[in-house]
Design an enzyme around this catalytic site. Sequence first.
Site, PDB file in Angstrom:
ATOM      1  N   SER A  62       8.256  -5.743  -4.682  1.00 19.32           N
ATOM      2  CA  SER A  62       8.241  -6.838  -3.891  1.00 19.32           C
ATOM      3  C   SER A  62       9.798  -7.563  -3.952  1.00 19.32           C
ATOM      4  O   SER A  62      10.510  -7.078  -4.788  1.00 19.32           O
ATOM      5  CB  SER A  62       7.765  -8.107  -4.656  1.00 19.32           C
ATOM      6  OG  SER A  62       7.747  -9.252  -3.906  1.00 19.32           O
ATOM      7  N   LYS A  93       0.274  -6.188  -7.032  1.00 18.86           N
ATOM      8  CA  LYS A  93       1.211  -6.505  -5.766  1.00 18.86           C
ATOM      9  C   LYS A  93       0.308  -7.067  -4.544  1.00 18.86           C
ATOM     10  O   LYS A  93       0.840  -8.264  -3.780  1.00 18.86           O
ATOM     11  CB  LYS A  93       1.998  -5.096  -5.108  1.00 18.86           C
ATOM     12  CG  LYS A  93       2.460  -5.257  -3.920  1.00 18.86           C
ATOM     13  CD  LYS A  93       3.898  -6.349  -4.144  1.00 18.86           C
ATOM     14  CE  LYS A  93       5.069  -6.409  -3.055  1.00 18.86           C
ATOM     15  NZ  LYS A  93       4.485  -6.002  -1.615  1.00 18.86           N
ATOM     16  N   HIS A 141      -0.198 -10.774  -5.383  1.00 20.69           N
ATOM     17  CA  HIS A 141       1.039 -11.462  -5.137  1.00 20.69           C
ATOM     18  C   HIS A 141       1.268 -11.864  -3.711  1.00 20.69           C
ATOM     19  O   HIS A 141       1.761 -12.868  -3.738  1.00 20.69           O
ATOM     20  CB  HIS A 141       2.284 -10.235  -5.730  1.00 20.69           C
ATOM     21  CG  HIS A 141       3.627 -10.746  -5.131  1.00 20.69           C
ATOM     22  ND1 HIS A 141       4.023 -10.500  -3.903  1.00 20.69           N
ATOM     23  CD2 HIS A 141       4.631 -11.349  -5.916  1.00 20.69           C
ATOM     24  CE1 HIS A 141       5.328 -10.949  -3.796  1.00 20.69           C
ATOM     25  NE2 HIS A 141       5.602 -11.432  -4.922  1.00 20.69           N
ATOM     26  N   ASN A 142       0.971 -10.804  -2.660  1.00 20.29           N
ATOM     27  CA  ASN A 142       1.317 -11.156  -1.491  1.00 20.29           C
ATOM     28  C   ASN A 142       0.339 -12.204  -1.063  1.00 20.29           C
ATOM     29  O   ASN A 142       0.709 -13.185  -0.249  1.00 20.29           O
ATOM     30  CB  ASN A 142       1.110  -9.978  -0.533  1.00 20.29           C
ATOM     31  CG  ASN A 142       2.266  -8.994  -0.716  1.00 20.29           C
ATOM     32  OD1 ASN A 142       2.950  -8.855  -1.686  1.00 20.29           O
ATOM     33  ND2 ASN A 142       2.607  -8.251   0.460  1.00 20.29           N
ATOM     34  N   GLU A 179       1.620 -15.355  -1.897  1.00 24.75           N
ATOM     35  CA  GLU A 179       2.787 -15.721  -1.238  1.00 24.75           C
ATOM     36  C   GLU A 179       2.142 -16.563   0.016  1.00 24.75           C
ATOM     37  O   GLU A 179       2.770 -17.329   0.647  1.00 24.75           O
ATOM     38  CB  GLU A 179       3.443 -14.564  -0.741  1.00 24.75           C
ATOM     39  CG  GLU A 179       4.589 -14.478  -0.162  1.00 24.75           C
ATOM     40  CD  GLU A 179       5.192 -12.985   0.217  1.00 24.75           C
ATOM     41  OE1 GLU A 179       5.251 -12.304  -0.559  1.00 24.75           O
ATOM     42  OE2 GLU A 179       5.370 -12.695   1.408  1.00 24.75           O
TER      43      GLU A 179
HETATM   44  P1  NDP Z   1       8.901   1.917   7.610  1.00 33.87           P
HETATM   45  O1  NDP Z   1       7.538   0.938   7.176  1.00 33.87           O
HETATM   46  O2  NDP Z   1       9.301   1.161   8.876  1.00 33.87           O
HETATM   47  O3  NDP Z   1       8.704   3.364   7.568  1.00 33.87           O
HETATM   48  C1  NDP Z   1       9.913   4.035   8.168  1.00 33.87           C
HETATM   49  C2  NDP Z   1       9.912   5.309   7.189  1.00 33.87           C
HETATM   50  O4  NDP Z   1       8.543   6.180   7.159  1.00 33.87           O
HETATM   51  C3  NDP Z   1      10.945   6.342   7.853  1.00 33.87           C
HETATM   52  O5  NDP Z   1      11.531   6.888   6.710  1.00 33.87           O
HETATM   53  C4  NDP Z   1       9.959   7.409   8.709  1.00 33.87           C
HETATM   54  O6  NDP Z   1      10.711   8.351   8.693  1.00 33.87           O
HETATM   55  C5  NDP Z   1       8.948   7.439   7.722  1.00 33.87           C
HETATM   56  N1  NDP Z   1       7.819   8.022   8.241  1.00 33.87           N
HETATM   57  C6  NDP Z   1       6.862   7.360   9.227  1.00 33.87           C
HETATM   58  N2  NDP Z   1       5.993   8.394   9.692  1.00 33.87           N
HETATM   59  C7  NDP Z   1       6.247   9.222   8.919  1.00 33.87           C
HETATM   60  C8  NDP Z   1       5.515  10.479   8.882  1.00 33.87           C
HETATM   61  N3  NDP Z   1       4.263  10.775   9.507  1.00 33.87           N
HETATM   62  N4  NDP Z   1       5.791  11.434   7.985  1.00 33.87           N
HETATM   63  C9  NDP Z   1       6.885  11.383   7.114  1.00 33.87           C
HETATM   64  N5  NDP Z   1       7.617  10.091   7.372  1.00 33.87           N
HETATM   65  C10 NDP Z   1       7.108   8.934   8.075  1.00 33.87           C
HETATM   66  O7  NDP Z   1      10.121   1.439   6.574  1.00 33.87           O
HETATM   67  P2  NDP Z   1      10.257   0.313   5.458  1.00 33.87           P
HETATM   68  O8  NDP Z   1      11.581   0.791   4.784  1.00 33.87           O
HETATM   69  O9  NDP Z   1      10.450  -0.967   6.133  1.00 33.87           O
HETATM   70  O10 NDP Z   1       9.266   0.600   4.466  1.00 33.87           O
HETATM   71  C11 NDP Z   1       8.732   1.533   3.781  1.00 33.87           C
HETATM   72  C12 NDP Z   1       7.411   1.290   2.792  1.00 33.87           C
HETATM   73  O11 NDP Z   1       7.834   0.117   2.017  1.00 33.87           O
HETATM   74  C13 NDP Z   1       6.138   0.878   3.600  1.00 33.87           C
HETATM   75  O12 NDP Z   1       5.249   1.268   2.989  1.00 33.87           O
HETATM   76  C14 NDP Z   1       6.212  -0.641   3.546  1.00 33.87           C
HETATM   77  O13 NDP Z   1       4.791  -1.139   3.672  1.00 33.87           O
HETATM   78  C15 NDP Z   1       6.730  -0.843   2.208  1.00 33.87           C
HETATM   79  N6  NDP Z   1       7.536  -2.151   1.773  1.00 33.87           N
HETATM   80  C16 NDP Z   1       8.162  -2.609   2.863  1.00 33.87           C
HETATM   81  C17 NDP Z   1       8.752  -3.945   2.466  1.00 33.87           C
HETATM   82  C18 NDP Z   1       9.838  -4.660   3.302  1.00 33.87           C
HETATM   83  O14 NDP Z   1      10.268  -5.887   3.147  1.00 33.87           O
HETATM   84  N7  NDP Z   1       9.988  -4.076   4.526  1.00 33.87           N
HETATM   85  C19 NDP Z   1       8.614  -4.757   1.218  1.00 33.87           C
HETATM   86  C20 NDP Z   1       8.029  -3.922   0.217  1.00 33.87           C
HETATM   87  C21 NDP Z   1       7.169  -2.874   0.736  1.00 33.87           C
HETATM   88  P3  NDP Z   1      11.645   8.692  10.271  1.00 33.87           P
HETATM   89  O15 NDP Z   1      12.748   8.107   9.990  1.00 33.87           O
HETATM   90  O16 NDP Z   1      11.687  10.242  10.150  1.00 33.87           O
HETATM   91  O17 NDP Z   1      10.863   8.265  11.261  1.00 33.87           O
END
Ligand code: NDP
Length: 485
Positions: free
Chosen positions: A131, A185, A188-189, A192
């Site tokens: 988080s 978690k 937590h959300n 939130e």
């Molecule tokens: P995204 O959720 O936008 O995911 C993008 C990433 O996933 C890229 O690295 C992408 O690779 C990869 N990806 C997508 N499809 C595939 C696939 N089929 N196979 C392999 N890799 C894949 O990124 P975030 O950084 O926003 O979030 C990452 C995780 O963290 C998510 O699960 C999200 O829910 C969680 N999270 C996010 C928060 C936030 O504030 N954003 C807070 C807490 C948790 P490529 O570059 O090759 O497309």
Amino acid sequence: MAEATANIGVVGLAAMGSNLARNLAHHGNTVALFNRHYERTEKLMDEHGDEGNFVPTESIEQFVAALKKPRTAIIMVKAGEPTDATINALVDAMEPGDIIVDGGNSYFKDTIRREKAIRARGLHYVGCGVSGGEEGALNGPSLMPGGTEESWKTLGPILKSIAAVAEGEPCVTHIGENGAGHFVKMVHNGIEYSDMQLIAESYDLMRRGLGMSTDQIGDVFDEWNKGELNSYLIEITSTVLHQKDAKTGKPLLDVIVDRAGMKGTGTWTVETALELGTSVTGIGEAVFARALSSQPQLRAGAQKAGLTGPDGSLSISDADRAAFIEDIRHALYASKIVAYAQGFNEISDGAKEYGWDIDMAAVARIWRGGCIIRAQFLNVVSDAFQSGEADVSLLFAPYFKKAVEQAQDSWRRVVARAAECGIPVPVFSSSLAYYDGLRSGRLPAALIQGQRDLFGAHTYGRVDAPEGAAFHTLWAEPGRPEIEE
Ligand code: NDP
């Protein structure tokens, strides 16, 4: 093949993963990097490669080869199918004893399923709630890892090195086995959602009800942030309220479309609570409030249909205005206590259902820093669980019992005035209804049970019979004796 020099690796280098990798590197870890499309890895190396020890890799095989044993990889990819695909690729390349950490927002039942399957192959699987958004990932998140005790031995020191610090303690604790971390978690959300909706209701009462400007309301939140409501969400609320739109010069809030989005964790919290039979009315109403906000056709239809009612303005004299703002502050605090009481009840019910031994005081402690709901009052929440006073409900702990007693008259006035003037306050009012329901010696549920017995022979218990004894009445013929079943 790359030499095994990294003590940790990150797969998925979008916003969250790249920031987490940088945070790990800033704290002395050597971090292997892998992303499905290599461009993201290159970008991270170009922009931040000099911030610490990184080992960029171009394939999962190279990535795994770069990790020292026990190999530890944190996955930060899109939740759902991409997470499964990444796990499968890692499991094929790793060996028994290695650790796969899912730091995404995965559904805890998926984590339970994945942990079971991966354990069967001799690897450890840790679902870890993260988080704090992108900023937290870089500078210190609140971390909620599940998984085995054994994996925690390897992972604990690494996670402690990157977690936020509150009152000298890292905001991470081993929550419990398999899906416990993602469950906590999720709740937590949910909390939130409730916290944010309560703040929005407070704003609405001041804006529409009292006709205050965004700047004036921002100043009120600044004041509130100095007291028991002190928290990250109150702080950012003031920032949002004071922001002006570069294009029009108006308050930015006034040009933002009034539709609140959601990604699903609030819905999971409510669905899970329904399955467990836990009452999380505040969280539920917060999710439904966002749902209603996001139904533009229905809302436009209501405008067109001209549904009538009071216009939302409160007739309060200038002399009474400050007192009413103080009432709102009390209502917000009391409702917030209810939201946390309900959230912790859900964690406790989930722990019973799924066999987790969750230390509630530790959960409250790790939410004090790094995460979105970080707040000063979590210190007292933690103390209340530590002493055992909140074992059944946070509302029974003397500190919170007194706080609600003191806030109560204000809380009731706010809900009553909001109903009179036509401002919806679903979380204020449902929290008050929960509180009154909780303290009622006798609920109207007896009537419902009577109805159920009449139309469906569902039976009922009697106040003068032992617990568990079931009675049925032949209702159509009054006066006939009850038949015990
Ligand atoms: P995204 O959720 O936008 O995911 C993008 C990433 O996933 C890229 O690295 C992408 O690779 C990869 N990806 C997508 N499809 C595939 C696939 N089929 N196979 C392999 N890799 C894949 O990124 P975030 O950084 O926003 O979030 C990452 C995780 O963290 C998510 O699960 C999200 O829910 C969680 N999270 C996010 C928060 C936030 O504030 N954003 C807070 C807490 C948790 P490529 O570059 O090759 O497309």
